[in-house]
Structures are given as C-alpha cells and as structure tokens.
Design an enzyme around this catalytic site. Sequence first.
Site, PDB file in Angstrom:
ATOM      1  N   ASP A 175       3.896   0.667  12.213  1.00  0.00           N
ATOM      2  CA  ASP A 175       2.741  -0.008  11.600  1.00  0.00           C
ATOM      3  C   ASP A 175       2.605  -1.470  12.037  1.00  0.00           C
ATOM      4  O   ASP A 175       1.646  -2.140  11.639  1.00  0.00           O
ATOM      5  CB  ASP A 175       2.831   0.078  10.061  1.00  0.00           C
TER       6      ASP A 175
ATOM      7  N   CYS B  66      -5.442  12.812  12.503  1.00  0.00           N
ATOM      8  CA  CYS B  66      -6.218  11.589  12.421  1.00  0.00           C
ATOM      9  C   CYS B  66      -6.152  10.915  13.777  1.00  0.00           C
ATOM     10  O   CYS B  66      -5.481  11.385  14.694  1.00  0.00           O
ATOM     11  CB  CYS B  66      -5.745  10.689  11.289  1.00  0.00           C
TER      12      CYS B  66
ATOM     13  N   ARG C 191      -0.157  14.554  13.217  1.00  0.00           N
ATOM     14  CA  ARG C 191       0.307  14.401  11.835  1.00  0.00           C
ATOM     15  C   ARG C 191       0.460  15.720  11.061  1.00  0.00           C
ATOM     16  O   ARG C 191      -0.269  16.005  10.106  1.00  0.00           O
ATOM     17  CB  ARG C 191      -0.584  13.413  11.096  1.00  0.00           C
TER      18      ARG C 191
ATOM     19  N   LYS D 199       0.833  -1.215   0.000  1.00  0.00           N
ATOM     20  CA  LYS D 199       0.000   0.000   0.000  1.00  0.00           C
ATOM     21  C   LYS D 199       0.866   1.262   0.000  1.00  0.00           C
ATOM     22  O   LYS D 199       0.650   2.173  -0.786  1.00  0.00           O
ATOM     23  CB  LYS D 199      -0.894  -0.003   1.256  1.00  0.00           C
ATOM     24  N   ASN D 200       1.861   1.295   0.893  1.00  0.00           N
ATOM     25  CA  ASN D 200       2.630   2.526   1.042  1.00  0.00           C
ATOM     26  C   ASN D 200       3.599   2.769  -0.115  1.00  0.00           C
ATOM     27  O   ASN D 200       4.252   3.805  -0.172  1.00  0.00           O
ATOM     28  CB  ASN D 200       3.385   2.530   2.379  1.00  0.00           C
TER      29      ASN D 200
ATOM     30  N   ARG E 201      -8.752  -0.418   3.996  1.00  0.00           N
ATOM     31  CA  ARG E 201      -7.840   0.615   3.484  1.00  0.00           C
ATOM     32  C   ARG E 201      -6.481   0.005   3.148  1.00  0.00           C
ATOM     33  O   ARG E 201      -5.796   0.491   2.255  1.00  0.00           O
ATOM     34  CB  ARG E 201      -7.638   1.717   4.539  1.00  0.00           C
TER      35      ARG E 201
HETATM   36  C1  UD1 Z   1       4.018   6.845   6.531  1.00  0.00           C
HETATM   37  C2  UD1 Z   1       3.166   5.624   6.266  1.00  0.00           C
HETATM   38  C3  UD1 Z   1       2.475   5.156   7.538  1.00  0.00           C
HETATM   39  C4  UD1 Z   1       3.491   4.964   8.673  1.00  0.00           C
HETATM   40  C5  UD1 Z   1       4.364   6.212   8.822  1.00  0.00           C
HETATM   41  C6  UD1 Z   1       5.491   6.020   9.811  1.00  0.00           C
HETATM   42  C7  UD1 Z   1       2.523   5.952   3.951  1.00  0.00           C
HETATM   43  C8  UD1 Z   1       1.435   6.193   2.980  1.00  0.00           C
HETATM   44  N1  UD1 Z   1       2.187   5.963   5.253  1.00  0.00           N
HETATM   45  O1  UD1 Z   1       3.137   7.894   6.914  1.00  0.00           O
HETATM   46  O2  UD1 Z   1       1.831   3.917   7.254  1.00  0.00           O
HETATM   47  O3  UD1 Z   1       2.803   4.743   9.879  1.00  0.00           O
HETATM   48  O4  UD1 Z   1       4.964   6.562   7.551  1.00  0.00           O
HETATM   49  O5  UD1 Z   1       6.292   4.951   9.428  1.00  0.00           O
HETATM   50  O6  UD1 Z   1       3.647   5.693   3.579  1.00  0.00           O
HETATM   51  N2  UD1 Z   1       6.020  14.437  11.001  1.00  0.00           N
HETATM   52  C9  UD1 Z   1       6.261  15.748  11.327  1.00  0.00           C
HETATM   53  N3  UD1 Z   1       6.172  16.666  10.328  1.00  0.00           N
HETATM   54  C10 UD1 Z   1       5.878  16.345   9.040  1.00  0.00           C
HETATM   55  C11 UD1 Z   1       5.658  14.987   8.728  1.00  0.00           C
HETATM   56  C12 UD1 Z   1       5.740  14.064   9.736  1.00  0.00           C
HETATM   57  O7  UD1 Z   1       6.528  16.074  12.472  1.00  0.00           O
HETATM   58  O8  UD1 Z   1       5.823  17.236   8.187  1.00  0.00           O
HETATM   59  C13 UD1 Z   1       6.100  13.419  12.061  1.00  0.00           C
HETATM   60  C14 UD1 Z   1       4.827  12.594  12.222  1.00  0.00           C
HETATM   61  O9  UD1 Z   1       3.856  13.246  13.007  1.00  0.00           O
HETATM   62  C15 UD1 Z   1       5.352  11.322  12.847  1.00  0.00           C
HETATM   63  C16 UD1 Z   1       6.715  11.156  12.179  1.00  0.00           C
HETATM   64  O10 UD1 Z   1       7.060  12.460  11.685  1.00  0.00           O
HETATM   65  O11 UD1 Z   1       5.534  11.508  14.216  1.00  0.00           O
HETATM   66  C17 UD1 Z   1       6.755  10.171  11.045  1.00  0.00           C
HETATM   67  O12 UD1 Z   1       5.676  10.422  10.161  1.00  0.00           O
HETATM   68  P1  UD1 Z   1       5.782  10.183   8.619  1.00  0.00           P
HETATM   69  O13 UD1 Z   1       6.945   9.320   8.287  1.00  0.00           O
HETATM   70  O14 UD1 Z   1       5.698  11.510   7.915  1.00  0.00           O
HETATM   71  O15 UD1 Z   1       4.442   9.411   8.320  1.00  0.00           O
HETATM   72  P2  UD1 Z   1       3.701   9.390   6.940  1.00  0.00           P
HETATM   73  O16 UD1 Z   1       4.688   9.585   5.865  1.00  0.00           O
HETATM   74  O17 UD1 Z   1       2.514  10.276   6.991  1.00  0.00           O
END
Ligand code: UD1
Length: 420
Positions: free
Chosen positions: A307, A116, A121, A22-23, A399
């Site tokens: 995850d 969420c 996030r 998925k990711n 999902r």
């Molecule tokens: C992706 C995965 C999700 C997984 C997550 C962490 C996809 C589609 N989803 O989500 O399944 O749980 O990685 O492995 O690939 N953060 C910030 N600022 C930002 C972005 C993120 O502070 O601008 C923080 C987040 O709140 C979190 C951490 O960084 O604490 C990691 O999040 P992130 O790797 O960005 O998650 P996603 O990419 O949204």
Amino acid sequence: MDKLIIEGGKRLLGEVTVSGAKNAVLPILAATLLTDDACIIKGAPALRDTNTMLKIIRSLGKSADFDKGVVNVSSTGKKNFVADYKLVSTMRASFCVLGPLIGMHKKAKVSLPGGCIIGARPVDLHLKGLRALNVQTTIDSGYVVAKADKLQGSHIYLGGVYGSSVLATDNVMMAAVLAQGKSVIECAACEPEVVDLAEFLIKMGAKIKGHGTPIIEVEGVRRLHGATHTIIPDRIETGTLMIAALITGGDIILKNARPQHLGALIDKLQEAGANITKSDNSIRVRVKDRIKAINVTTLPYPGFPTDMQAQVMALMSITPGISVVAEKIYPDRFMHVGELNRMGAHIQKEGPYAIIEGVESLSGAPVMASDLRASACLVLAGLAAKGKTLISRIYHLERGYENTEEKLEKLGATIRREKE
Ligand code: UD1
C-alpha cells in the site's frame, strides 16, 4: 465526480494529525456482528469505505450512528444473513462480514467481491480457513453460501502463493472465536490492523493469543459481549504524508502516528536520505541532505507495504539514479506508472518490476486516479510537479484518506477541489 487541482512546488511545513486506520476500522465494524450488545468504536475515519461498511452492517441488522469519529453500534433485532452484491462489489473488505455472520448465526450468504484494478484478488484462503472450521461453502450465482451445524476449532495453514492474507486471517479469526474448542491459524497475517481487530475481539470476551505473530491461537467461547475500542492510527496515511514531506523538500510533524508500525518504510526512507525523528506517537520527517535512489520490494508485514509502493515510486521518479520496485503482493499493481510517465517520469514496467530512472522534475498534467493508492501517488507527484496537476476520479482517494485537501492545505499546499 470531483477533480483535485494542485499547484505544485510548495514546500510542506508544519504539523498534521493522522486519522484512524481504514484497514482496522472496516473489520472491527464487521466484528460488531459477533454480538447483540452495543459497541462503541472511537477514532473512526470518515471515509467512503467506512460509510460502505456502515451500510453493510445496517443491512445485516445493526443500527449504527457515526458522528465526529465515534460509531455507536447496536442491534435492531432484525436478522439478515445476506451481504448484497451491490455493497460488497464496491469494496473488497466487505467480504470480512462472512466470518462474523457464520460465527454468530451458523449461516451466511455473502457476495463474492470479484477482482479489481490491482489484480485478481481471489478468496480461496478465506474459504479454506472456514471449511477447516467445519463450515460448508458453495458458490451460487456469485455468492458464497456458507452454513455449519456447529463450528469446530481446528489447525489451519492459511498461507497462499503470496504469503499470508490480511482479510482471510480476519475472517477465520472472527469465525473461530465462537467455534467449539481451540483453533490455530498458521501463516496468519501479522499486520497491525489484524492485531487491532484481535484486541477488539479480546475486549468483547474472545480468547486469542499470538496475534501479531504468524501463529494465532483462538480458544472458542460461547458468546461475546459489547465493547468500546479506539482505532489505531493509519500507518499508510502516515507513510503517505511522510513522503509528502520528502517529495516537497519540506518538514512535517505527524501527530497520532505509530513509528513502530512503519519499520520497513522508515528504514527505506532513511536509506534514501530522510531525517526521521520518532517519538511514541509522533514522527518528524525532513530531508537530511538530498534524496538518493533506493530499491524496494513489497512483502507482507513487517516487510515493505504494497500500500506504499505507488507513493514511494512517485518519490523515486524525481530522485537522481535508477530505482527498482518489485511488487511481490499484487504483481499487476502498476496502474500509476502510465500516469506518472504522463507527468514526465521515466518508468518502465517489466512484469512485477518497475524500473525508475529519476528525472529532474515532473510537469503538472491532467491525470486519472485508478485506485486508492495510485491516487495518493498522483497527489504526491502533483505536489512536487511544476505547474498545475488535475486529478480526476478522486473518489478513489476518498475511499481511504480523510480530509486530504484540508490536511495538505494546512501544511502549505495549494490544492482545491472542483466539481466535474
Ligand atoms: C489487505 C488490505 C489492503 C492491502 C492488502 C495487502 C484491508 C481492508 N485491505 O487486503 O489494503 O493492500 O491487505 O497488504 O485490510 N490472496 C489469495 N487468496 C486469498 C486471499 C488473498 O491468493 O484468499 C492473495 C492476494 O491476491 C494477494 C495476497 O494474497 O496477492 C495478499 O492479499 P490479502 O492480504 O488477502 O489482501 P486483502 O486482505 O484483500
């Protein structure tokens, strides 16, 4: 809304094939926005999130047919730069159309995904990275409005409070491939899905080095062309099924699995007493003697994946002894704790930690899925529990897991779906 009904207590035995990740498929579909040529994506999982991303790229000017795991993407000629709130708010990964749109058209308007159930996030890292590439961003009525005269390669440190960000790395890498000059993304996410995206971009003509390491180098090119790509297997589905084998005392062979993407999980499960046999593209999992309590800390890849946190907690809830789970990515990702406790587990949440005192057995109960991985945790708990478990709100499961009932039934589970 459908419910899943599981009669627990069956040992899961046999072989099952893991679906595409998925990711990986979500950002790769977004990346097709970086060219007007046709692209073919194979091994795509039929998931609710895949359909959401298909709707988004269609709304942005693509035609996309999805049949038997193959997505054929081409351009309709119509251009749209606005990713609507209705679509982006249902799935956070939609936000990764921002990088391709700004890279391709130098303008974009993408709804902010919002928080969420698993936490706040934010998207500050996405915006920081794009701004470093000379993109101007403003927030207007819940949308990120981005524009640039030209994208300029740059050195970007992309680490945040919780380390690297997967989708921020994806977004910035996708914008940088069409920027002028060289970009260096430092503290880049190393997840296999980021690597898969980079491989797809390279097939499209991008110049990328260092993907899979914390320093990604991108040399901008003028244009990208169409490409054909097969999505990597889903390591989280693989891990979930590995735990299904252990929690039911079963013996499962997972086909189309990549053990090299699951180092931290395999290590932890072996420490817990799993007998794991790896080959290039399959994994066999069974219990060696008995499962022992383990402590787990979630970290960015190659650390233990957040995850998989909920699923390992289901296993520890019926493992004798005390286990501690430390959640270092999403400190609030513990919605499954209350539901496991409804099934008889003894779990206490203390800030970003959960302390699990293993009980002899869980008992089936009506429970509610709150998010994707929490749903998987409840399915696992239901497979092990005595009696009947009714899981409602299973759209969360759909999902991210393809054909869950069929796969588990094939392995011997008693599981069925009921319309609510
Ligand atoms: C992706 C995965 C999700 C997984 C997550 C962490 C996809 C589609 N989803 O989500 O399944 O749980 O990685 O492995 O690939 N953060 C910030 N600022 C930002 C972005 C993120 O502070 O601008 C923080 C987040 O709140 C979190 C951490 O960084 O604490 C990691 O999040 P992130 O790797 O960005 O998650 P996603 O990419 O949204």
